[in-house]
Design an enzyme around this catalytic site. Structure first.
Site, PDB file in Angstrom:
ATOM      1  N   ASP A   1      -0.630 -18.747   3.505  1.00  0.00           N
ATOM      2  CA  ASP A   1      -1.544 -19.696   2.849  1.00  0.00           C
ATOM      3  C   ASP A   1      -2.064 -20.733   3.848  1.00  0.00           C
ATOM      4  O   ASP A   1      -3.264 -21.020   3.905  1.00  0.00           O
ATOM      5  CB  ASP A   1      -0.906 -20.363   1.611  1.00  0.00           C
ATOM      6  CG  ASP A   1       0.610 -20.451   1.662  1.00  0.00           C
ATOM      7  OD1 ASP A   1       1.210 -19.863   2.559  1.00  0.00           O
ATOM      8  OD2 ASP A   1       1.187 -21.125   0.784  1.00  0.00           O
TER       9      ASP A   1
ATOM     10  N   TYR B   1       0.836  -1.198   0.000  1.00  0.00           N
ATOM     11  CA  TYR B   1       0.000   0.000   0.000  1.00  0.00           C
ATOM     12  C   TYR B   1       0.875   1.255   0.000  1.00  0.00           C
ATOM     13  O   TYR B   1       0.390   2.351   0.252  1.00  0.00           O
ATOM     14  CB  TYR B   1      -0.944  -0.011   1.205  1.00  0.00           C
ATOM     15  CG  TYR B   1      -2.009  -1.086   1.127  1.00  0.00           C
ATOM     16  CD1 TYR B   1      -1.654  -2.432   1.147  1.00  0.00           C
ATOM     17  CD2 TYR B   1      -3.361  -0.774   1.037  1.00  0.00           C
ATOM     18  CE1 TYR B   1      -2.603  -3.447   1.068  1.00  0.00           C
ATOM     19  CE2 TYR B   1      -4.321  -1.774   0.954  1.00  0.00           C
ATOM     20  CZ  TYR B   1      -3.937  -3.103   0.980  1.00  0.00           C
ATOM     21  OH  TYR B   1      -4.893  -4.096   0.906  1.00  0.00           O
TER      22      TYR B   1
ATOM     23  N   ASP C   1      -5.448  -7.012   5.453  1.00  0.00           N
ATOM     24  CA  ASP C   1      -6.689  -6.575   4.809  1.00  0.00           C
ATOM     25  C   ASP C   1      -7.542  -7.789   4.457  1.00  0.00           C
ATOM     26  O   ASP C   1      -8.752  -7.845   4.733  1.00  0.00           O
ATOM     27  CB  ASP C   1      -6.318  -5.779   3.541  1.00  0.00           C
ATOM     28  CG  ASP C   1      -7.449  -4.880   3.081  1.00  0.00           C
ATOM     29  OD1 ASP C   1      -8.488  -4.822   3.763  1.00  0.00           O
ATOM     30  OD2 ASP C   1      -7.288  -4.233   2.030  1.00  0.00           O
TER      31      ASP C   1
ATOM     32  N   LYS D   1       4.863 -14.305   4.608  1.00  0.00           N
ATOM     33  CA  LYS D   1       5.146 -15.199   3.479  1.00  0.00           C
ATOM     34  C   LYS D   1       6.665 -15.225   3.293  1.00  0.00           C
ATOM     35  O   LYS D   1       7.206 -15.024   2.191  1.00  0.00           O
ATOM     36  CB  LYS D   1       4.409 -14.685   2.226  1.00  0.00           C
ATOM     37  CG  LYS D   1       4.499 -15.574   1.004  1.00  0.00           C
ATOM     38  CD  LYS D   1       3.697 -16.861   1.117  1.00  0.00           C
ATOM     39  CE  LYS D   1       3.882 -17.727  -0.103  1.00  0.00           C
ATOM     40  NZ  LYS D   1       3.261 -19.061   0.040  1.00  0.00           N
TER      41      LYS D   1
END
Ligand code: NAD
Length: 338
Positions: A205, A123, A229, A172
């Site tokens: 994930d 962002y 988000d 991640k």
């Protein structure tokens, strides 16, 4: 008397922020609302989605209640929501997901909180097409050590203050070895300063699957901007949907309270929007303003109306009522509880 900036927003925003104002007034909290327009209504009136008057008002009052603002998808002006978070360095986005009696959910009682880093990573707004033919595009996600440290400390301090037992860092770092790796490294270091709190981490994930299958194992979840988000919408789905999910954007010098959901153009202007999410964002705001008795009273009344299940919007009961009627039921409860 508190002075609070009120941004009604667009789409369903004006109707649900009106609801929140009515409910807060019914609870007897003295608020002088300074109404300012941002987003689509501000473009229409001032040809500017984020007029200086909005920034001045938040700067002065330091607290705002905000309706959702539409962001054009794939083109057009950049998100005003993101711009406000960056302008006031609202680095912590706190999004609780707590179940409601009377709302059926797959997992029964649930109470978790997502703490989302709110100013960095994807962002950051550093993105472009690489050539005039638009044959490829790139977005640069910037994660800083300082930005990671402050959000992780915020999450652990939140856990400590709210007597929460565990903080799960989501990342991640197996693939994003630098941005994800840095965030994870900082999280392990910060976690050492809070020995009474269980520290763990999950790859995003796996986390998505675990949250759907076994959400009870989580307590406070802290993560970077984009994952936060997405996971907070997921979390809202576990407890009854976006109509029930509030959020707070916290900075050092200002805070903006809003629902997790967006402007819901599909139901705007139809008296269908559930006002509970933004009313509960108002509850978070009242705690912030040290009006905890009123905050707790409002939350009890919202929960009682939802538990009864009659005067609720149709996202909760297909035979339910409209935004205005649900708001009235909450206001009536508050008056009856005084
Ligand atoms: P959305 O959150 O507006 O709506 C998703 C779904 O949830 C829709 O079916 C909608 O009808 C439903 N929903 C949302 N709020 C509800 C409520 N209070 N009561 C009942 N149902 C509700 O997401 P979207 O459609 O993907 O986004 C619409 C616009 O909102 C986009 O322009 C997006 O950028 C913007 N947005 C703004 C914010 C914000 O202002 N902070 C947050 C998210 C999205």
């Amino acid at each position: 008397m508190h002075r609070v900036t009120l941004i009604p927003g667009d789409g369903i925003g004006p109707s649900i922020t009106d609801a929140a104002v009515r409910v807060i007034e019914a609870a007897g909290v003295s608020v002088e609302w300074e109404r300012v327009e941002a987003g689509l209504p501000a473009i229409e009136k001032y040809k500017d989605p984020l007029p200086q008057a909005v920034l001045d008002s938040i700067q002065k009052n330091r607290v705002a209640l905000k309706g959702p603002l539409t962001t054009p998808v794939g083109s057009g002006f950049r998100s005003i929501n993101v711009a406000l978070r960056k302008e006031f360095d609202l680095y912590a986005n706190v999004r609780p997901a707590r179940s409601f009696e009377g709302v059926s959910s797959v997992h029964g009682e649930l109470d978790l909180v997502i703490v989302r880093e709110n100013t960095e990573e994807f962002y950051s707004g550093i993105e472009h097409y690489i050539d005039p033919q638009r044959s490829a595009a790139e977005t640069i996600g910037v994660v800083t050590r300082a930005g990671s440290e402050r959000i992780l400390k915020y999450a652990y301090e939140y856990a400590r203050a709210h007597n929460r037992k565990k903080v799960t860092t989501v990342h991640k770092a197996n693939i994003l070895k630098y941005t994800g790796g840095l965030f994870l490294d900082v999280s392990r270091n910060v976690g050492k300063d809070y020995p009474e709190i269980v520290t763990e981490d999950r790859i995003i994930d796996n986390m998505a699957m675990q949250m759907v299958m076994k959400p009870h194992q989580f307590d406070v979840i802290v993560t970077t901007n984009l994952f936060g988000d997405i996971l907070s919408d997921l979390a809202s789905g576990l407890v009854g949907g976006l109509g029930l999910a509030p959020g707070a954007n916290i900075g050092y010098s200002a805070s903006i309270f809003e629902a997790v959901h967006g402007s819901a153009p599909d139901i705007a202007g139809k008296n269908l929007a559930n006002p509970a999410a933004v009313i509960l964002a108002g509850v978070m705001m009242l705690h912030h303003l040290k009006e905890s008795a009123a905050a707790e009273r409002i939350e009890r009344c919202v929960r009682a109306v939802i538990k009864e299940g009659k005067n609720v919007t149709r996202d909760l009961n297909p035979a339910g009522v409209g935004t205005v009627e649900m708001t009235q039921a909450i206001v009536d409860r508050i008056h009856a509880s005084s």
